[in-house]
Design a protein around this motif. Structure first.
Motif, PDB file in Angstrom:
ATOM      1  N   HIS A 292       0.827  -1.208   0.169  1.00 21.12           N
ATOM      2  CA  HIS A 292       0.079   0.119   0.107  1.00 21.12           C
ATOM      3  C   HIS A 292       0.979   1.334  -0.071  1.00 21.12           C
ATOM      4  N   SER A 293       0.424   2.147  -0.929  1.00 18.25           N
ATOM      5  CA  SER A 293       1.200   3.472  -1.085  1.00 18.25           C
ATOM      6  C   SER A 293       1.522   4.174   0.328  1.00 18.25           C
ATOM      7  N   SER A 294       0.761   4.044   1.284  1.00 17.54           N
ATOM      8  CA  SER A 294       0.948   4.680   2.522  1.00 17.54           C
ATOM      9  C   SER A 294       1.906   4.282   3.229  1.00 17.54           C
ATOM     10  N   ARG A 295       2.668   3.041   3.032  1.00 16.54           N
ATOM     11  CA  ARG A 295       3.407   2.290   3.752  1.00 16.54           C
ATOM     12  C   ARG A 295       4.773   1.882   3.000  1.00 16.54           C
ATOM     13  N   TYR A 296       4.388   2.215   1.552  1.00 16.94           N
ATOM     14  CA  TYR A 296       5.690   1.890   0.626  1.00 16.94           C
ATOM     15  C   TYR A 296       7.064   1.851   0.831  1.00 16.94           C
ATOM     16  N   ALA A 297       7.271   3.382   1.308  1.00 18.90           N
ATOM     17  CA  ALA A 297       8.469   3.780   1.205  1.00 18.90           C
ATOM     18  C   ALA A 297       9.468   3.050   2.842  1.00 18.90           C
ATOM     19  N   GLN A 298       8.365   2.786   3.649  1.00 20.75           N
ATOM     20  CA  GLN A 298       8.891   2.320   4.996  1.00 20.75           C
ATOM     21  C   GLN A 298       9.302   0.939   4.682  1.00 20.75           C
ATOM     22  N   PHE A 299       8.439   0.102   4.006  1.00 18.68           N
ATOM     23  CA  PHE A 299       8.599  -1.130   3.747  1.00 18.68           C
ATOM     24  C   PHE A 299       9.827  -1.637   2.936  1.00 18.68           C
ATOM     25  N   ARG A 300       9.783  -0.734   1.747  1.00 16.70           N
ATOM     26  CA  ARG A 300      10.857  -0.830   0.797  1.00 16.70           C
ATOM     27  C   ARG A 300      12.273  -0.792   1.418  1.00 16.70           C
ATOM     28  N   ASP A 301      12.578   0.320   2.210  1.00 17.86           N
ATOM     29  CA  ASP A 301      13.569   0.431   2.898  1.00 17.86           C
ATOM     30  C   ASP A 301      14.182  -0.373   3.973  1.00 17.86           C
ATOM     31  N   LYS A 302      13.205  -0.796   4.599  1.00 16.54           N
ATOM     32  CA  LYS A 302      13.424  -2.264   5.374  1.00 16.54           C
ATOM     33  C   LYS A 302      13.703  -3.560   4.960  1.00 16.54           C
ATOM     34  N   LEU A 303      12.959  -3.595   3.852  1.00 11.84           N
ATOM     35  CA  LEU A 303      13.272  -5.054   3.043  1.00 11.84           C
ATOM     36  C   LEU A 303      14.602  -4.895   2.283  1.00 11.84           C
ATOM     37  N   PRO A 381      16.788 -16.085  -6.783  1.00 15.08           N
ATOM     38  CA  PRO A 381      16.869 -15.225  -5.796  1.00 15.08           C
ATOM     39  C   PRO A 381      16.409 -13.646  -6.172  1.00 15.08           C
ATOM     40  N   VAL A 382      15.120 -13.433  -6.465  1.00 17.44           N
ATOM     41  CA  VAL A 382      14.789 -11.946  -6.873  1.00 17.44           C
ATOM     42  C   VAL A 382      13.294 -11.825  -6.717  1.00 17.44           C
ATOM     43  N   ALA A 383      13.154 -10.656  -6.118  1.00 13.73           N
ATOM     44  CA  ALA A 383      11.754 -10.136  -5.890  1.00 13.73           C
ATOM     45  C   ALA A 383      11.383  -8.933  -6.431  1.00 13.73           C
ATOM     46  N   THR A 384      10.427  -8.380  -6.925  1.00 11.04           N
ATOM     47  CA  THR A 384      10.143  -6.959  -7.347  1.00 11.04           C
ATOM     48  C   THR A 384       8.911  -6.426  -6.360  1.00 11.04           C
ATOM     49  N   LEU A 385       8.959  -5.192  -6.260  1.00  8.57           N
ATOM     50  CA  LEU A 385       8.154  -4.254  -5.460  1.00  8.57           C
ATOM     51  C   LEU A 385       7.433  -3.305  -6.305  1.00  8.57           C
ATOM     52  N   ALA A 386       6.251  -2.923  -5.955  1.00  8.95           N
ATOM     53  CA  ALA A 386       5.342  -1.854  -6.612  1.00  8.95           C
ATOM     54  C   ALA A 386       4.499  -1.275  -5.507  1.00  8.95           C
ATOM     55  N   PRO A 387       3.995  -0.243  -5.661  1.00  8.79           N
ATOM     56  CA  PRO A 387       3.162   0.439  -4.747  1.00  8.79           C
ATOM     57  C   PRO A 387       1.737   0.155  -5.396  1.00  8.79           C
ATOM     58  N   TYR A 388       0.559   0.263  -4.459  1.00  5.66           N
ATOM     59  CA  TYR A 388      -0.784   0.083  -4.915  1.00  5.66           C
ATOM     60  C   TYR A 388      -1.508   0.976  -4.166  1.00  5.66           C
ATOM     61  N   GLU A 389      -2.736   1.701  -4.620  1.00  6.68           N
ATOM     62  CA  GLU A 389      -3.634   2.815  -3.696  1.00  6.68           C
ATOM     63  C   GLU A 389      -5.015   1.928  -3.451  1.00  6.68           C
ATOM     64  N   ASP A 390      -5.425   1.119  -4.216  1.00  3.61           N
ATOM     65  CA  ASP A 390      -6.782   0.502  -3.961  1.00  3.61           C
ATOM     66  C   ASP A 390      -6.672  -0.973  -3.955  1.00  3.61           C
TER      67      ASP A 390
END
Length: 476
Positions: A292-303, A381-390
């Motif tokens: 979710h976009s409201s938590r995206y930056a936090q999760f991205r950096d920690k992950l 060993p690879v994963a991808t990230l993307a934000p979502y709104e809805d």
């Protein structure tokens, strides 16, 4: 350590006509052992033996089938270190993951033993219409006959067990083709089965070349083909399998949704596990992560920080999380997919250069739709990230793939959980955890190009048996 050579098993007995199959240590790349390689004549003998054994296996009583499976579980329990080390060497699987697979091997045989005493039949009420008064109905499940089983390289023990153990519980003779890159685990299963009193011809375990294995697919004496592997191969086998039943456990590019109410401290370790356990070489490995976009930056950096901290190297080292991929060709393929995504606008958050079959754990964000890393199965060993709104849009994005094996949703909202279960086009929805979570008794399988049918011991037995009805008319 591995022995110098291993026989195959033909009609319950070890045979060593050659040592033509070289099995390499996937970390060093050096030969580790040699295995007997079956030819067409051995496969023909195995099928004929299974056909002859079918009546005896059908009569083999439940308590004896259960005793065979319990014996196997006890033997595997006593050989856990040997089995784990064999996985480390032949598959390059980190020792922690190898021990976990051995535990699941034991679980699967014990679960199959339990199923031997389950009620597989029932009584039917026949007086549902006036004309059927005075009749009684009963049904039972009976084994369908010889089985063709083909297992993959990534779980050489437990995915072979998910075919072998239900076959024994169902009373079906079988011929198993283990992956030629990782045959040792299946051959150790054969070694233990050879200690039992299964009817002669009840099992054969035959490593062989792909060219020499056509009979596993086309021979009409087999009543079922169970294949785990790539979608391209699996669907081709189905097209050539003739009238036999076919169960396919194929690929995936599993997605995981992280909603706004997710606990970052609890979710991050699960995402790391789901994406990178056994170096990402699992068909339910986390490949696509929507946050979710409201938590995206936090999760991205920690992950990103957590992935960067993973230890790469010798799979026999207790600290290692990322070992080698199954081959340098596979590592080179996945490296190319990462480079393609970056060239089309994705951003690499972490990951380093490839060294032979070693590819560092990689994490990318905003991979364009249609890139191989988004559309295909990475299997590494690879994963991808993307934000979502809805949330509804996130569900649509999970479904926007040709695969449908499992999906994970981290949410505390019961309405979202139930909506995900209703709408996601997958075989299984895991709430509060990653799609990589599996217990060996549950119905496991996919939809779309991810496969056909279900494994999980009880569900495999259903495919390996058929209903037989008995109707009795009361005396007038």
């Amino acid at each position: 350590m591995l022995r110098d050579r291993y026989p195959f098993y033909l009609a319950n007995a070890p045979q060593q006509p050659n040592a033509d199959l070289v099995v390499t240590d996937k970390y060093s790349g050096k030969p580790a052992t040699r295995v007997a390689l079956a030819g067409a004549e051995h496969i023909e003998k195995a099928i004929a033996a299974a056909q002859r054994a079918a009546p005896a296996m059908a009569r083999f009583p439940a308590f004896k089938r259960q005793a065979v499976l319990r014996h196997c579980a006890r033997q595997f329990s006593g050989r856990q270190q040997e089995l784990a080390l064999s996985l480390c060497i032949e598959a390059g699987k980190p020792i922690k993951d190898s021990r976990g697979e051995v535990t699941r091997l034991i679980d699967t045989f014990n679960l199959a033993a339990d199923e031997c005493s389950r009620d597989l039949g029932g009584v039917m009420s026949m007086d549902v219409t006036e004309r059927s008064q005075g009749y009684r109905g009963m049904h039972k499940r009976v084994p369908i006959g010889p089985l063709s089983l083909i297992s993959p390289f990534n779980f050489p023990l437990n995915l072979a067990a998910h075919k072998v153990a239900p076959a024994i519980a169902a009373g079906c003779p079988f011929v198993l083709k283990p992956a030629s890159r990782t045959p040792i685990g299946a051959l150790i299963i054969g070694e233990v089965l050879a200690q039992t009193d299964l009817p002669k011809g009840a099992f054969s375990i035959l490593p062989c070349s792909r060219d020499g294995a056509d009979l596993f697919t086309t021979d009409e004496r087999f009543k079922l083909l169970s294949f785990t592997g790539s979608p391209k191969v699996g669907w081709d086998l189905k097209a050539r399998a003739g009238r036999k039943r076919v169960v396919l456990e194929l690929g995936g590019n599993a997605a995981c949704i992280v909603t706004a109410d997710a606990d970052v401290e609890k979710v991050i370790p699960r995402l790391v596990f789901g994406a990178y356990y056994q170096s990402g070489q699992s068909c339910i490995s986390v490949q696509r992560i929507l946050i979710h976009s409201s938590r995206y930056a936090q999760f991205r950096d920690k992950l990103t920080a957590a992935v960067e901290a993973l230890v790469h190297g010798d799979p026999q080292d207790e600290k290692t999380t990322i070992g080698p991929m199954i081959s340098e060709d596979e590592a080179r393929r996945l490296e190319g997919w990462i480079e393609e995504a970056i060239a089309k606008g994705a951003r690499k958050l972490c990951g380093g250069p490839r060294e032979g079959s070693m590819l560092r754990a990689s994490l990318l964000e905003n991979v364009p739709s249609g890139c191989k890393l988004d559309a295909e199965e990475a299997f590494g060993p690879v994963a991808t990230l993307a934000p979502y709104e809805d949330f509804d849009d996130a569900l649509d994005r999970v479904n926007d793939t040709k695969y449908g094996l499992q999906a994970g949703v981290f949410t505390r909202d019961i309405d979202q959980a139930m909506k995900a279960w209703d709408r996601l086009e997958v075989g299984g929805v895991i709430i509060g955890d990653v799609p990589s979570w599996r217990v060996d008794h549950m119905p496991y399988g996919g939809v779309k190009e991810s496969g056909l049918g279900r494994e999980g011991v009880r569900y495999a037995i259903e495919d390996m048996t058929e209903h037989r009805l008995l109707v009795i008319r009361d005396p007038a």
